[in-house]
Design a protein around this motif. Structure first.
Motif, PDB file in Angstrom:
ATOM      1  N   HIS A  50       0.849  -1.194   0.000  1.00  0.00           N
ATOM      2  CA  HIS A  50       0.000   0.000   0.000  1.00  0.00           C
ATOM      3  C   HIS A  50       0.884   1.244   0.000  1.00  0.00           C
ATOM      4  O   HIS A  50       1.816   1.354   0.793  1.00  0.00           O
ATOM      5  CB  HIS A  50      -0.900  -0.011   1.237  1.00  0.00           C
ATOM      6  N   ILE A  51       0.577   2.204  -0.891  1.00  0.00           N
ATOM      7  CA  ILE A  51       1.436   3.392  -0.996  1.00  0.00           C
ATOM      8  C   ILE A  51       0.698   4.707  -0.792  1.00  0.00           C
ATOM      9  O   ILE A  51       1.279   5.771  -1.039  1.00  0.00           O
ATOM     10  CB  ILE A  51       2.182   3.435  -2.354  1.00  0.00           C
ATOM     11  N   GLY A  52      -0.571   4.669  -0.342  1.00  0.00           N
ATOM     12  CA  GLY A  52      -1.190   5.942  -0.021  1.00  0.00           C
ATOM     13  C   GLY A  52      -2.634   6.085  -0.432  1.00  0.00           C
ATOM     14  O   GLY A  52      -3.271   5.138  -0.894  1.00  0.00           O
ATOM     15  N   PRO A  53      -3.157   7.302  -0.289  1.00  0.00           N
ATOM     16  CA  PRO A  53      -4.559   7.589  -0.621  1.00  0.00           C
ATOM     17  C   PRO A  53      -4.847   7.426  -2.110  1.00  0.00           C
ATOM     18  O   PRO A  53      -3.940   7.251  -2.930  1.00  0.00           O
ATOM     19  CB  PRO A  53      -4.728   9.053  -0.180  1.00  0.00           C
ATOM     20  N   SER A  54      -6.129   7.526  -2.462  1.00  0.00           N
ATOM     21  CA  SER A  54      -6.562   7.275  -3.832  1.00  0.00           C
ATOM     22  C   SER A  54      -6.014   8.238  -4.874  1.00  0.00           C
ATOM     23  O   SER A  54      -5.641   7.810  -5.971  1.00  0.00           O
ATOM     24  CB  SER A  54      -8.092   7.269  -3.886  1.00  0.00           C
ATOM     25  N   PRO A  55      -5.952   9.549  -4.623  1.00  0.00           N
ATOM     26  CA  PRO A  55      -5.422  10.446  -5.662  1.00  0.00           C
ATOM     27  C   PRO A  55      -4.007  10.051  -6.067  1.00  0.00           C
ATOM     28  O   PRO A  55      -3.153   9.778  -5.213  1.00  0.00           O
ATOM     29  CB  PRO A  55      -5.448  11.819  -4.986  1.00  0.00           C
ATOM     30  N   ALA A  56      -3.755  10.020  -7.371  1.00  0.00           N
ATOM     31  CA  ALA A  56      -2.446   9.588  -7.870  1.00  0.00           C
ATOM     32  C   ALA A  56      -1.317  10.448  -7.320  1.00  0.00           C
ATOM     33  O   ALA A  56      -0.206   9.959  -7.076  1.00  0.00           O
ATOM     34  CB  ALA A  56      -2.442   9.615  -9.393  1.00  0.00           C
ATOM     35  N   ALA A  57      -1.580  11.741  -7.121  1.00  0.00           N
ATOM     36  CA  ALA A  57      -0.543  12.654  -6.625  1.00  0.00           C
ATOM     37  C   ALA A  57      -0.075  12.281  -5.224  1.00  0.00           C
ATOM     38  O   ALA A  57       1.013  12.689  -4.798  1.00  0.00           O
ATOM     39  CB  ALA A  57      -1.066  14.089  -6.632  1.00  0.00           C
ATOM     40  N   GLU A  58      -0.894  11.484  -4.513  1.00  0.00           N
ATOM     41  CA  GLU A  58      -0.541  11.077  -3.157  1.00  0.00           C
ATOM     42  C   GLU A  58      -0.133   9.606  -3.084  1.00  0.00           C
ATOM     43  O   GLU A  58       0.094   9.085  -1.992  1.00  0.00           O
ATOM     44  CB  GLU A  58      -1.716  11.344  -2.214  1.00  0.00           C
ATOM     45  N   SER A  59      -0.047   8.937  -4.210  1.00  0.00           N
ATOM     46  CA  SER A  59       0.300   7.511  -4.205  1.00  0.00           C
ATOM     47  C   SER A  59       1.190   7.160  -5.393  1.00  0.00           C
ATOM     48  O   SER A  59       2.417   7.127  -5.272  1.00  0.00           O
ATOM     49  CB  SER A  59      -0.983   6.658  -4.198  1.00  0.00           C
ATOM     50  N   TYR A  60       0.588   6.937  -6.573  1.00  0.00           N
ATOM     51  CA  TYR A  60       1.343   6.443  -7.728  1.00  0.00           C
ATOM     52  C   TYR A  60       2.370   7.440  -8.269  1.00  0.00           C
ATOM     53  O   TYR A  60       3.284   7.050  -8.995  1.00  0.00           O
ATOM     54  CB  TYR A  60       0.380   6.043  -8.845  1.00  0.00           C
ATOM     55  N   LEU A  61       2.236   8.704  -7.909  1.00  0.00           N
ATOM     56  CA  LEU A  61       3.190   9.712  -8.388  1.00  0.00           C
ATOM     57  C   LEU A  61       4.232  10.080  -7.334  1.00  0.00           C
ATOM     58  O   LEU A  61       5.035  10.987  -7.557  1.00  0.00           O
ATOM     59  CB  LEU A  61       2.433  10.970  -8.840  1.00  0.00           C
ATOM     60  N   VAL A  62       4.235   9.378  -6.214  1.00  0.00           N
ATOM     61  CA  VAL A  62       5.210   9.660  -5.156  1.00  0.00           C
ATOM     62  C   VAL A  62       6.348   8.652  -5.271  1.00  0.00           C
ATOM     63  O   VAL A  62       6.262   7.522  -4.766  1.00  0.00           O
ATOM     64  CB  VAL A  62       4.559   9.605  -3.760  1.00  0.00           C
ATOM     65  N   GLY A  63       7.415   9.055  -5.932  1.00  0.00           N
ATOM     66  CA  GLY A  63       8.527   8.150  -6.203  1.00  0.00           C
ATOM     67  C   GLY A  63       9.163   7.559  -4.963  1.00  0.00           C
ATOM     68  O   GLY A  63       9.579   6.392  -4.960  1.00  0.00           O
ATOM     69  N   GLU A  64       9.247   8.358  -3.907  1.00  0.00           N
ATOM     70  CA  GLU A  64       9.890   7.878  -2.679  1.00  0.00           C
ATOM     71  C   GLU A  64       9.155   6.664  -2.101  1.00  0.00           C
ATOM     72  O   GLU A  64       9.787   5.717  -1.610  1.00  0.00           O
ATOM     73  CB  GLU A  64       9.935   9.003  -1.633  1.00  0.00           C
ATOM     74  N   LYS A  65       7.825   6.694  -2.165  1.00  0.00           N
ATOM     75  CA  LYS A  65       7.047   5.568  -1.636  1.00  0.00           C
ATOM     76  C   LYS A  65       7.274   4.307  -2.472  1.00  0.00           C
ATOM     77  O   LYS A  65       7.331   3.195  -1.927  1.00  0.00           O
ATOM     78  CB  LYS A  65       5.562   5.919  -1.624  1.00  0.00           C
ATOM     79  N   ILE A  66       7.405   4.473  -3.763  1.00  0.00           N
ATOM     80  CA  ILE A  66       7.586   3.318  -4.643  1.00  0.00           C
ATOM     81  C   ILE A  66       8.963   2.694  -4.433  1.00  0.00           C
ATOM     82  O   ILE A  66       9.103   1.466  -4.346  1.00  0.00           O
ATOM     83  CB  ILE A  66       7.373   3.743  -6.109  1.00  0.00           C
ATOM     84  N   ILE A  67       9.982   3.527  -4.336  1.00  0.00           N
ATOM     85  CA  ILE A  67      11.335   3.008  -4.090  1.00  0.00           C
ATOM     86  C   ILE A  67      11.396   2.321  -2.718  1.00  0.00           C
ATOM     87  O   ILE A  67      12.007   1.254  -2.575  1.00  0.00           O
ATOM     88  CB  ILE A  67      12.369   4.144  -4.196  1.00  0.00           C
ATOM     89  N   ALA A  68      10.729   2.915  -1.724  1.00  0.00           N
ATOM     90  CA  ALA A  68      10.696   2.298  -0.392  1.00  0.00           C
ATOM     91  C   ALA A  68      10.011   0.932  -0.446  1.00  0.00           C
ATOM     92  O   ALA A  68      10.446  -0.020   0.222  1.00  0.00           O
ATOM     93  CB  ALA A  68       9.970   3.220   0.591  1.00  0.00           C
ATOM     94  N   ALA A  69       8.952   0.816  -1.257  1.00  0.00           N
ATOM     95  CA  ALA A  69       8.256  -0.468  -1.399  1.00  0.00           C
ATOM     96  C   ALA A  69       9.165  -1.511  -2.028  1.00  0.00           C
ATOM     97  O   ALA A  69       9.146  -2.688  -1.640  1.00  0.00           O
ATOM     98  CB  ALA A  69       6.994  -0.282  -2.243  1.00  0.00           C
ATOM     99  N   ALA A  70       9.979  -1.093  -3.001  1.00  0.00           N
ATOM    100  CA  ALA A  70      10.921  -2.023  -3.629  1.00  0.00           C
ATOM    101  C   ALA A  70      11.953  -2.504  -2.611  1.00  0.00           C
ATOM    102  O   ALA A  70      12.279  -3.704  -2.546  1.00  0.00           O
ATOM    103  CB  ALA A  70      11.607  -1.350  -4.815  1.00  0.00           C
ATOM    104  N   LYS A  71      12.455  -1.591  -1.822  1.00  0.00           N
ATOM    105  CA  LYS A  71      13.451  -1.951  -0.802  1.00  0.00           C
ATOM    106  C   LYS A  71      12.844  -2.886   0.243  1.00  0.00           C
ATOM    107  O   LYS A  71      13.457  -3.879   0.655  1.00  0.00           O
ATOM    108  CB  LYS A  71      13.965  -0.676  -0.120  1.00  0.00           C
ATOM    109  N   GLU A  72      11.616  -2.564   0.640  1.00  0.00           N
ATOM    110  CA  GLU A  72      10.935  -3.346   1.675  1.00  0.00           C
ATOM    111  C   GLU A  72      10.713  -4.789   1.236  1.00  0.00           C
ATOM    112  O   GLU A  72      10.825  -5.721   2.050  1.00  0.00           O
ATOM    113  CB  GLU A  72       9.591  -2.677   1.991  1.00  0.00           C
ATOM    114  N   THR A  73      10.400  -4.995  -0.023  1.00  0.00           N
ATOM    115  CA  THR A  73      10.060  -6.334  -0.517  1.00  0.00           C
ATOM    116  C   THR A  73      11.246  -7.074  -1.138  1.00  0.00           C
ATOM    117  O   THR A  73      11.115  -8.231  -1.531  1.00  0.00           O
ATOM    118  CB  THR A  73       8.942  -6.237  -1.563  1.00  0.00           C
TER     119      THR A  73
END
Length: 653
Positions: A50-73
């Motif tokens: 899970h990387i955040g709220p529904s608006p893309a600007a708060e989830s799919y467009l937040v690069g830091e969250k995506i990189i953190a998810a890659a590191k976590e998994t």
């Protein structure tokens, strides 16, 4: 080879990447927002974060969250799909700096092609033909207006950082330039964070031709032939095909060679597309095909190239990102047959292509052995208002264009989707258009014929009779199976119901040779005439939906209800005259009026943004704004009253 891959995207492209990864024994990680917690791509992946709220600007467009998810998994690589961060050079660099593999071109290549003005200058240096226009740094309204006049109308305004038709406006006359420029800049700023534009000469009879290119880290670059994406609406592609109709071998050789030169000019690696615009007023000719832009990612329409070449482009991406060379040499690639793709959207063409949201109570797009479907939804899934409304891509591949068109029409006509509206019938009509069928197409074809392409489809007499008969049969079954009570408390099946059922299933209409059955079809009052002999209700594609029946015709589902014989209205209330309602959930991005303002019919009142599109709301008649409930930046729900216009007084008229 990559062992675990995170897909930094959602929807059908995420599912499509996962399919290839699984075939290559690569574990997959999905990322998801609140709205996508139960989405198909989330369910399909081996892991999901899970990387955040529904608006893309708060989830799919937040690069830091995506990189953190890659590191976590423990994912080794990130595939961006298309859209979102796929052409963001800073994100690509951040992925690399984090010690991860970026499945895409080098950041410097993305930057080189990311701004249209700089890209065109680079293409000129590489000997790639470009469209005449203005690429200057002076972005003042005065300079742009002067340059547009020098180019000659019509001109095309394009956001330098644009893509997907965003930030693009055709201007036919000098009097329209200022308003078009303002609108283009606002959209470009909202979509790309950059409101700079360039100007191009508008091409008469334009065809949109693009070439799929592929490069690797060993200096190899190949092309996988061309696609035609000319069938568009508002610069958004509707139907794509490969190869391009009317393309001869000599022209193909020149345009594909130019595309390879363009890719080599930026030291390109991975999948990319060189897009050209062709002046097809005298057919496709190499000296009338000009570079437009490069998309430094996989394209939505990549399946048609895969179908005619037999290549899995996602597999190539993963192999090249792992350091391998391109699997095939240029001379080993060839065109096999014809492929065509239609983008199936959750939208209502009859109502101006407004996006349609809600739960998919019915969703059936089974291609069998006759086609390919790339989808991100299944029956029971929810269509969200937060993202692009495309729900599937339907692809047909056959030995020639005619057979491919016939197959695609058949696939779309069999679409069974309810209650969400789709553009299936619009797509069928576009494919069956005589100009499109003959290959006499350009990017303006849909706009010229839009009225006929979006006209509502109504059930024919046979479909009405079938719907009425099924409703009556269902009613009779219900009555027959509902027990009647005798005075002593024992039960019996009603004989009148048996008689009624027998009449319906039998072959007489008693004393009513032309029995008229009042119906509601899609909420509108109509009637069916049952004639003797009664038709076979199974001759029409029907499906039960609660107490109603759906008649499925040409990719459209019609809702049937029985109406009392004395009832003729629909029973559906509408907003009072002058009440401006939100057509869907969204964000108000501009308010042009205030309470007390006098307005004229058709005047823009405000602009609503929803599902990545702008929707202008206008005055229904001359009058005065008496109430204003919306403010710029505010979120609104569907059918919320945004403002009220009181009609102008008729006194003295």
């Amino acid at each position: 080879m990559i062992a675990k891959l995170l897909i930094a995207n959602r929807g059908e492209i995420a599912c499509r990447i996962m399919r290839t990864a699984r075939a290559m024994d690569i574990a997959t990680v999905a990322v998801y927002s609140d709205a996508d917690a139960k989405a198909l791509h989330t369910r399909t992946a081996d892991e999901a974060v899970h990387i955040g709220p529904s608006p893309a600007a708060e989830s799919y467009l937040v690069g830091e969250k995506i990189i953190a998810a890659a590191k976590e998994t423990g994912a080794e690589a990130i595939h961006p799909g298309y859209g979102f961060l796929s052409e963001n050079a800073d994100f690509a660099q951040a992925v690399i700096d984090a010690g991860l593999i970026w499945v895409g071109p080098k950041p410097e290549s993305i930057r080189a092609m990311g701004l249209k003005d700089a890209a065109k200058e680079r293409m000129i240096a590489a000997g790639v033909p470009v469209t005449p226009g203005y690429l200057g740094e002076d972005q003042s309204v005065e300079r742009l207006t002067k340059e547009a006049e020098a180019i000659g109308y019509p001109v095309l305004i394009k956001a330098v950082a644009g893509g997907g038709g965003k930030g693009m406006r055709k201007v036919d006359a000098a009097s329209d330039f200022g308003a078009a420029l303002e609108s283009c800049r606002r959209e470009a700023k909202a979509s790309f964070g950059n409101d700079e534009v360039l100007l191009e000469k508008w091409i008469t009879s334009p065809r949109h031709i693009e070439v799929q290119v592929f490069g690797d880290s060993h200096g190899n670059v190949v092309h996988l032939f061309e696609r035609d994406c000319s069938l568009q609406r508002r610069h958004q592609k509707v139907i794509e095909e490969a190869p391009a109709p009317g393309m001869d071998e000599a022209t193909r050789a020149e345009i594909c060679a130019a595309a390879v030169r363009a890719a080599k000019a930026v030291d390109y690696e991975g999948a990319g597309t060189i897009e050209f615009i062709a002046d097809a007023s005298e057919g496709l000719r190499a000296d009338r095909i000009f570079f437009m832009e490069m998309n430094t990612r996989l394209q939505v329409e990549h399946p048609v190239t895969e179908e005619i070449t037999g290549v899995d482009l996602v597999e190539w991406q993963l192999r090249v990102a792992s350091g391998e060379p391109i699997p095939l040499k240029q001379e080993e690639l060839s065109v096999n047959g014809w492929a065509i793709e239609a983008r199936l959207y959750a939208e209502d063409p009859v109502k101006g292509f407004l996006p349609s949201t809600g739960r998919l109570e019915k969703f059936d797009l089974r291609p069998g052995r006759s086609g390919r479907v790339e989808s991100a939804v299944e029956m029971g899934d929810q269509i969200s208002p937060f993202y692009d409304p495309m729900i599937a891509k339907v692809i047909a591949h056959a030995k020639d264009r005619k057979n491919a068109l016939d197959q695609l029409t058949w696939l779309l006509a069999g679409a069974k989707i309810w209650p969400v509206k789709t553009n299936a019938q619009f797509l069928i009509r576009s494919i069956e258009d005589t100009d499109f069928e003959s290959g006499n197409l350009d990017t303006g074809l849909i706009e010229r014929k839009l009225e006929g392409l979006v006209a509502p489809i109504r059930p024919d007499d046979e479909e009405k009779r079938a719907g009425a008969l099924n409703l009556l049969m269902g009613q009779a079954f219900h009555q027959m199976l509902s027990p009647a009570y005798r005075p002593d408390g024992s039960r019996e099946f009603r004989p009148d119901a048996r008689t009624k059922l027998s009449t319906m299933l039998g072959f007489r209409l008693n004393s009513e040779p032309n029995r008229r059955i009042p119906l509601f079809v899609d909420g509108e009052a109509t009637e069916a005439v049952l004639t003797e002999p009664i038709l076979n209700a199974n001759s029409v594609d029907m499906s039960r939906y609660g107490d109603e029946w759906l008649v499925l015709s040409g990719g459209v589902a019609h809702r049937f209800e029985l109406a009392p014989t004395n009832e003729r209205g629909t029973g559906h209330a509408s907003a009072a005259d002058g009440a401006i309602l939100a057509p869907m959930p969204g964000k108000v991005i501009a308010v042009d009026v205030a309470e007390g303002d006098a307005v004229t019919a058709g005047q823009r009142l405000m602009v609503l943004e929803a599902m990545k599109m702008e929707h202008a709301l206008t005055a229904p008649f001359d009058g005065t704004v008496t109430e204003l409930a919306a403010s710029e930046g505010g979120q609104v729900q569907v059918e919320a009253v945004l403002c009220v216009v009181e009609p102008a007084s008729e006194e003295g008229q």
